[in-house]
Write a protein that holds these residues in place. Structure first.
Motif, mmCIF file in Angstrom:
data_model
loop_
_atom_site.group_PDB
_atom_site.id
_atom_site.type_symbol
_atom_site.label_atom_id
_atom_site.label_comp_id
_atom_site.label_asym_id
_atom_site.label_seq_id
_atom_site.Cartn_x
_atom_site.Cartn_y
_atom_site.Cartn_z
ATOM 1 N N LYS A 49 0.845 -1.191 0.000
ATOM 2 C CA LYS A 49 0.000 0.000 0.000
ATOM 3 C C LYS A 49 0.883 1.244 0.000
ATOM 4 C CE LYS A 49 -3.541 2.410 2.713
ATOM 5 N NZ LYS A 49 -4.341 2.762 1.527
ATOM 6 N N PRO A 50 0.638 2.205 -0.890
ATOM 7 C CA PRO A 50 1.460 3.423 -0.928
ATOM 8 C C PRO A 50 1.356 4.223 0.365
ATOM 9 C CG PRO A 50 0.154 3.193 -2.940
ATOM 10 C CD PRO A 50 -0.354 2.162 -1.975
ATOM 11 N N LEU A 51 2.391 4.978 0.650
ATOM 12 C CA LEU A 51 2.443 5.812 1.842
ATOM 13 C C LEU A 51 1.723 7.128 1.574
ATOM 14 C CD1 LEU A 51 3.672 5.885 4.689
ATOM 15 C CD2 LEU A 51 5.697 6.944 3.698
ATOM 16 N N PRO A 52 0.637 7.409 2.285
ATOM 17 C CA PRO A 52 -0.101 8.654 2.039
ATOM 18 C C PRO A 52 0.737 9.884 2.399
ATOM 19 C CG PRO A 52 -1.425 7.081 3.292
ATOM 20 C CD PRO A 52 -0.028 6.566 3.284
ATOM 21 N N HIS A 96 17.545 1.597 2.175
ATOM 22 C CA HIS A 96 18.668 2.115 1.402
ATOM 23 C C HIS A 96 18.137 3.091 0.355
ATOM 24 C CE1 HIS A 96 21.081 -1.169 3.160
ATOM 25 N NE2 HIS A 96 20.032 -1.938 2.890
ATOM 26 N N GLU A 97 19.042 3.860 -0.195
ATOM 27 C CA GLU A 97 18.632 4.824 -1.208
ATOM 28 C C GLU A 97 18.085 4.115 -2.447
ATOM 29 O OE1 GLU A 97 20.303 8.920 -3.342
ATOM 30 O OE2 GLU A 97 21.639 7.662 -2.117
ATOM 31 N N SER A 98 18.607 2.929 -2.744
ATOM 32 C CA SER A 98 18.080 2.159 -3.876
ATOM 33 C C SER A 98 16.619 1.776 -3.644
ATOM 34 C CB SER A 98 18.929 0.907 -4.103
ATOM 35 O OG SER A 98 18.931 0.085 -2.936
ATOM 36 N N ASP A 99 16.269 1.451 -2.386
ATOM 37 C CA ASP A 99 14.874 1.163 -2.064
ATOM 38 C C ASP A 99 14.002 2.395 -2.279
ATOM 39 O OD1 ASP A 99 15.624 -1.414 -1.178
ATOM 40 O OD2 ASP A 99 16.123 -0.620 0.798
ATOM 41 N N PHE A 100 14.544 3.557 -1.916
ATOM 42 C CA PHE A 100 13.799 4.804 -2.072
ATOM 43 C C PHE A 100 13.533 5.089 -3.552
ATOM 44 C CE2 PHE A 100 13.583 9.459 -2.405
ATOM 45 C CZ PHE A 100 12.557 9.713 -1.508
ATOM 46 N N HIS A 101 14.523 4.850 -4.400
ATOM 47 C CA HIS A 101 14.344 5.075 -5.838
ATOM 48 C C HIS A 101 13.320 4.106 -6.433
ATOM 49 C CE1 HIS A 101 17.306 8.123 -5.858
ATOM 50 N NE2 HIS A 101 18.365 7.328 -5.757
ATOM 51 N N ILE A 102 13.319 2.867 -5.948
ATOM 52 C CA ILE A 102 12.313 1.911 -6.412
ATOM 53 C C ILE A 102 10.922 2.379 -6.009
ATOM 54 C CG2 ILE A 102 11.441 -0.442 -6.138
ATOM 55 C CD1 ILE A 102 14.325 -1.373 -5.776
ATOM 56 N N ALA A 103 10.795 2.856 -4.769
ATOM 57 C CA ALA A 103 9.494 3.303 -4.270
ATOM 58 C C ALA A 103 8.955 4.497 -5.039
ATOM 59 C CB ALA A 103 9.603 3.649 -2.784
ATOM 60 N N GLN A 104 9.845 5.303 -5.623
ATOM 61 C CA GLN A 104 9.410 6.501 -6.330
ATOM 62 C C GLN A 104 9.250 6.290 -7.838
ATOM 63 O OE1 GLN A 104 11.882 9.918 -5.241
ATOM 64 N NE2 GLN A 104 10.191 10.591 -3.968
ATOM 65 N N GLN A 105 9.386 5.065 -8.294
ATOM 66 C CA GLN A 105 9.189 4.812 -9.718
ATOM 67 C C GLN A 105 7.762 5.153 -10.129
ATOM 68 O OE1 GLN A 105 10.358 0.741 -10.379
ATOM 69 N NE2 GLN A 105 12.547 1.207 -10.329
ATOM 70 N N ASP A 106 7.612 5.608 -11.360
ATOM 71 C CA ASP A 106 6.319 6.131 -11.813
ATOM 72 C C ASP A 106 5.199 5.110 -11.724
ATOM 73 O OD1 ASP A 106 7.404 8.611 -12.320
ATOM 74 O OD2 ASP A 106 7.886 8.159 -14.407
ATOM 75 N N HIS A 107 5.490 3.832 -11.974
ATOM 76 C CA HIS A 107 4.427 2.831 -11.962
ATOM 77 C C HIS A 107 4.097 2.351 -10.552
ATOM 78 C CE1 HIS A 107 8.019 0.326 -11.759
ATOM 79 N NE2 HIS A 107 7.261 -0.686 -11.389
ATOM 80 N N LEU A 108 4.862 2.832 -9.546
ATOM 81 C CA LEU A 108 4.596 2.449 -8.163
ATOM 82 C C LEU A 108 4.134 3.639 -7.321
ATOM 83 C CD1 LEU A 108 7.605 0.024 -7.448
ATOM 84 C CD2 LEU A 108 5.233 -0.575 -7.987
ATOM 85 N N LEU A 110 5.117 4.621 -4.384
ATOM 86 C CA LEU A 110 4.856 4.229 -2.996
ATOM 87 C C LEU A 110 5.127 5.376 -2.035
ATOM 88 C CD1 LEU A 110 6.469 0.660 -3.017
ATOM 89 C CD2 LEU A 110 4.066 1.271 -3.362
ATOM 90 N N VAL A 111 6.008 6.255 -2.427
ATOM 91 C CA VAL A 111 6.347 7.442 -1.637
ATOM 92 C C VAL A 111 6.064 8.660 -2.497
ATOM 93 C CG1 VAL A 111 8.235 8.691 -0.497
ATOM 94 C CG2 VAL A 111 8.094 6.206 -0.313
ATOM 95 N N PRO A 112 5.477 9.727 -1.923
ATOM 96 C CA PRO A 112 5.184 10.931 -2.714
ATOM 97 C C PRO A 112 6.398 11.427 -3.496
ATOM 98 C CG PRO A 112 4.178 11.104 -0.563
ATOM 99 C CD PRO A 112 5.003 9.853 -0.541
#
Length: 264
Positions: A49-52, A96-108, A110-112
């Protein structure tokens, strides 16, 4: 079901693989807006679930947690505990920063998108003090396997399944093909071996002694082989099942002893 989740998974809220490890394990990250599916996985998929946006606001937490703690019973409300536990999961999902970049991918997303890595790190660092007493019981556990949830759903939820992921009859029955084919192959091998053994008796009467010995011993070997392979698969399944239960019960007892030691 939350109080009985210890049956299905490790009794630890930290039992969550970061996003880069999800990729290493070959899991596709699927976005869901249903809180009950957050961190539930099946085969090569995991639902997140994405982080509001409002949960990343310092003002929100100061208003509804710190200042709100003076209000009678507010801090211990189920909604507050659920929000705190949900936010804590991102402490483990994004390490990790790599996790943060994955979370911010356009199709996900997960983080604003307007959140940067340094500010996210500062915010997450403040969540290190959160323990299990401050979160709802669901978030005392990490990832959950959907196949186990569906298996125990009739017993714990009085429902046929927790979440139906098979939309077609072919997908549903496809799960049964493997066990059915294995059972059919074992039975066919046994019947063929018995048929060879009966036919070998007729060869003995015809004085084909060499062929009789080969047929007789090969049929016995086939019967024993089928029995050994079947027993091995059953024993392996029982060993895995019992090993998981022993580990689960041991973790449950350890948590209980830790809670008793803390209370003392």
């Amino acid at each position: 079901m939350a109080p009985r989740l210890w049956i299905m998974t490790t009794f630890s809220g930290a039992n969550i693989n970061p996003l880069h490890r999800q990729r290493v394990k070959g899991r596709e990250i699927v976005v869901t807006e249903e809180s009950r599916l957050h961190l539930v996985w099946i085969h090569n998929r995991i639902f997140v679930k994405p982080l509001p946006q409002y949960l990343l606001s310092q003002a929100f937490w100061k208003t509804f947690l710190e200042e709100g703690s003076d209000r009678a019973g507010y801090r211990q409300s189920p909604l507050c505990k659920a929000a705190t536990g949900f936010l804590r999961t991102y402490r483990y999902l994004i390490q990790h920063e790599s996790d943060f970049h994955i979370a911010q991918q356009d199709h996900l997303r997960l983080v604003p998108k307007d959140t940067d890595w340094p500010s996210f790190c500062r915010f997450i660092a403040e969540l290190g003090h959160i323990d299990d007493a401050a979160v709802s019981k669901r978030y005392c556990y990490g990832e959950l396997r959907l196949t186990r949830l569906n298996f125990y759903a009739p017993l714990l939820l009085r429902k046929f399944h927790f979440e139906q992921v098979h939309g077609q009859y072919g997908d549903f029955f496809g799960r049964l093909y493997g066990p059915i084919l294995f059972a059919f192959a074992v039975v066919s091998t046994i019947l063929n071996a018995m048929q060879v053994a009966l036919a070998a008796d007729q060869l003995e009467a015809s004085h084909w002694e060499a062929v009789w010995h080969v047929s007789r011993y090969f049929s016995i070997f086939s019967l024993v082989g089928a029995a050994v392979i079947s027993s091995w698969f059953i024993s392996l399944w029982l060993w895995i099942f019992l090993d998981e239960w022993i580990y689960t019960v041991r973790r449950k007892l350890e948590k209980k002893r830790e809670a008793q030691g803390t209370s003392c």
